[in-house]
Scaffold this motif. Structure first.
Motif, short mmCIF file in Angstrom:
data_model
loop_
_atom_site.label_atom_id
_atom_site.label_comp_id
_atom_site.label_asym_id
_atom_site.label_seq_id
_atom_site.Cartn_x
_atom_site.Cartn_y
_atom_site.Cartn_z
N LEU A 100 57.75 37.07 34.40
CA LEU A 100 57.81 37.13 35.71
C LEU A 100 56.40 37.13 35.52
O LEU A 100 55.83 38.34 34.69
N ASP A 101 56.05 36.83 36.14
CA ASP A 101 54.37 36.80 36.28
C ASP A 101 53.60 37.85 37.63
O ASP A 101 53.61 37.33 38.34
N LEU A 102 53.71 39.43 36.59
CA LEU A 102 53.60 40.32 38.03
C LEU A 102 52.27 40.23 38.28
O LEU A 102 51.86 40.25 39.21
N THR A 103 51.07 39.59 37.32
CA THR A 103 50.22 40.16 37.44
C THR A 103 49.21 38.79 38.92
O THR A 103 48.58 39.38 39.34
N SER A 104 49.39 37.98 38.62
CA SER A 104 49.36 37.06 39.88
C SER A 104 49.59 36.96 41.06
O SER A 104 49.52 36.79 41.94
N ASN A 105 50.44 38.03 41.00
CA ASN A 105 51.20 38.61 42.21
C ASN A 105 50.11 39.39 43.13
O ASN A 105 50.56 40.33 43.86
N LEU A 106 49.61 40.61 42.01
CA LEU A 106 48.81 41.15 42.30
C LEU A 106 47.56 41.25 44.29
O LEU A 106 47.39 39.34 43.95
N PRO A 107 47.59 41.32 44.71
CA PRO A 107 46.18 41.41 45.59
C PRO A 107 44.61 40.48 45.19
O PRO A 107 44.60 41.39 44.25
N LEU A 108 44.18 39.89 45.87
CA LEU A 108 42.81 39.21 45.54
C LEU A 108 41.85 40.41 44.97
O LEU A 108 40.84 39.78 43.87
N GLU A 109 41.78 40.75 45.94
CA GLU A 109 40.47 42.54 45.68
C GLU A 109 40.96 42.67 43.83
O GLU A 109 39.89 43.13 43.17
N ILE A 110 42.32 43.68 43.77
CA ILE A 110 42.92 43.85 42.43
C ILE A 110 42.33 43.10 40.92
O ILE A 110 41.59 43.40 40.25
N LEU A 111 42.42 41.50 41.67
CA LEU A 111 42.50 40.91 40.36
C LEU A 111 40.73 40.25 39.98
O LEU A 111 40.59 40.34 39.34
N ARG A 112 39.60 40.72 41.51
CA ARG A 112 38.94 40.91 40.93
C ARG A 112 37.76 41.39 40.50
O ARG A 112 37.49 41.36 39.28
N TYR A 113 39.23 42.66 40.39
CA TYR A 113 38.69 44.77 39.91
C TYR A 113 38.61 44.09 38.10
O TYR A 113 37.99 44.46 37.57
N ILE A 114 39.88 43.22 38.39
CA ILE A 114 39.91 43.16 36.73
C ILE A 114 39.55 41.73 36.17
O ILE A 114 39.47 42.49 34.67
N ILE A 115 38.67 41.19 36.54
CA ILE A 115 37.63 40.52 35.95
C ILE A 115 36.65 40.54 36.11
O ILE A 115 35.80 39.84 34.85
N SER A 116 36.33 42.09 36.66
CA SER A 116 34.99 42.44 36.50
C SER A 116 34.30 43.32 35.07
O SER A 116 33.42 43.11 34.67
N PHE A 117 35.45 42.73 34.24
CA PHE A 117 35.75 43.90 32.85
C PHE A 117 35.56 42.76 31.47
O PHE A 117 35.23 43.25 31.10
#
Length: 413
Positions: free
Chosen positions: A5-22
């Motif tokens: 399962l692709d659990l990461t893609s199910n995260l809210p967009l705000e969390i994904l934006r925070y992830i790619i900030s690194f």
């Protein structure tokens, strides 16, 4: 067995934006290819200016756009994209946009004080008109008083990438650049119509000018410049006070521009690069200089700090081989030599020159060239790519084997 399962893609967009900030902005943009969800993370936010700038004179329109981009940069907590659409419906001589044109600016910011601006028109009429671009920050005190919001944002900018700048937005780009007092990295790419570029900045460390097909002149005054990359036709180039320059890349795969080839100008350019440690140069440039009679060993300067040289060409022949051997005479500290032959590159035919320097020396036979080539006392590594086994390629390898007394490795591909 359960499917992964692709659990990461199910995260809210705000969390994904925070992830790619690194991660670096370039890698963050690439995440949009992973899935539909990731494509939404950096989906451009549309901003339309038609109502705001309609009827404004060009300097007022530039101010309006600059202030919006200043607000765009005011928060760099995560990567973000805005799609700015600029348009007017009526014609006026001094307006920013011509009649019935829409100019779109794709603005992408990163967390490391990085901004990418990609300009493109919905209508491509006349977007190759010639223009000049001067990038020089104004007094920080005066600019802060006139544009406090914009200046505060742009003054902290470290990296700026400009793509597809055209004659319509030169004032806008210059206006944006006024506040970039701490800019360290600048890249201009695919600016069709750009003929003259003048960059004057005390904080600049890295400058790239790529694929601007009509460029005739580049003048750079940047005393802290460490890296200069250029790809395209050979224009008139001046690098002033570039005493800290470490690497220079001259990929001149387009040949010469409309100006006549001038050995004096090229020698002045090479003299300004003499302190570099890494140099990439197109083989035809050395060939043309030697054909005109230049003997590198008789010049008043050497590349004493050069440790890595990359030579580029579409093929190897006698004159290219011998001009490279001649250039090696002014590289006494060279440790690594890369010869790269890309058969897809266009062959640059050598011009006829009036020999006003020395007698041309490319007529010498191989044994004389070999005897006139200095020993490469520090060369440890040699790599040749695009090798076909032609006679001149083999003779170059033989020459290097005889002169490189401490050679440790040779790679043939």
């Amino acid at each position: 067995m359960e499917e992964n399962l692709d659990l990461t893609s199910n995260l809210p967009l705000e969390i994904l934006r925070y992830i790619i900030s690194f991660i670096p902005l370039k890698e963050a943009v690439r995440t949009s290819t992973l899935s539909t969800t990731w494509r939404q993370v950096l989906a451009p936010i549309p901003v339309t200016f038609e109502a705001e700038i309609k009827g404004l004179a060009i300097h007022e329109a530039c101010k309006e756009v600059s202030e919006v981009l200043g607000r765009f940069l005011s928060s760099c907590s995560c990567p973000e994209r805005w799609k700015l659409s600029l348009g007017v419906n009526q014609y006026k001589k001094d307006w920013l946009i011509r009649e019935d044109d829409d100019l779109v600016v794709l603005a992408t910011k990163g967390v490391e004080k990085e901004l990418h601006l990609n300009f493109f028109e919905q209508s491509h009429n006349g977007n190759d008109n010639p223009f000049h671009l001067k990038l020089q920050p104004k007094s920080s005190l005066n600019n802060l008083q006139n544009h406090p919001t914009q200046s505060a944002s742009f003054s902290s900018l470290r990296t700026l990438h400009l793509r597809s700048v055209n004659h319509q937005v030169t004032n806008l780009v210059s206006d944006l650049f006024d506040g970039c007092h701490l800019l360290e990295s600048l890249k201009l790419e695919k600016c069709v119509g750009l003929q003259e570029l003048h960059v004057e900045m005390s904080s600049l460390h890295s400058l790239e000018v790529m694929d601007c097909p009509g460029i005739l002149s580049i003048i750079v005054s940047a005393p802290k410049l460490k890296s200069f990359w250029y790809r395209g036709i050979l224009p008139t180039m001046q690098l002033k006070s570039a005493f800290d320059l470490v690497e220079a890349n001259l990929e001149l795969d387009g040949g010469v521009c409309l100006n006549e080839f001038d050995c004096e100008e090229v020698l002045c350019l090479l003299a300004s690069l003499k302190e570099v440690q890494n140099l990439t140069v197109s083989g035809w440039l050395l060939e043309w200089m030697c054909t005109a009679g230049v003997i590198f060993g008789r010049l008043e300067f050497q590349f004493n700090k050069l440790v890595e040289l990359c030579w580029l060409s579409s093929s190897m022949d006698r004159s290219k081989r011998d001009s490279l051997a001649c250039f090696l005479n002014i590289c006494p500290s060279l440790e690594k030599l890369f010869v790269k032959m890309n058969r897809s590159l266009s062959s640059i035919t050598c011009q006829f020159f009036h020999h006003y320097w020395h007698e041309p020396h490319l007529w010498m036979d191989y044994e004389m060239v070999k005897s006139n080539t200095s020993q490469l006392k520090h060369l440890k590594m040699f790599s040749i790519a695009g090798f076909l086994g032609d006679e001149d390629e083999v003779l170059l390898m033989e020459l290097l084997l005889s002169k490189a007394v401490v050679l440790e490795s040779m790679t043939i591909a």
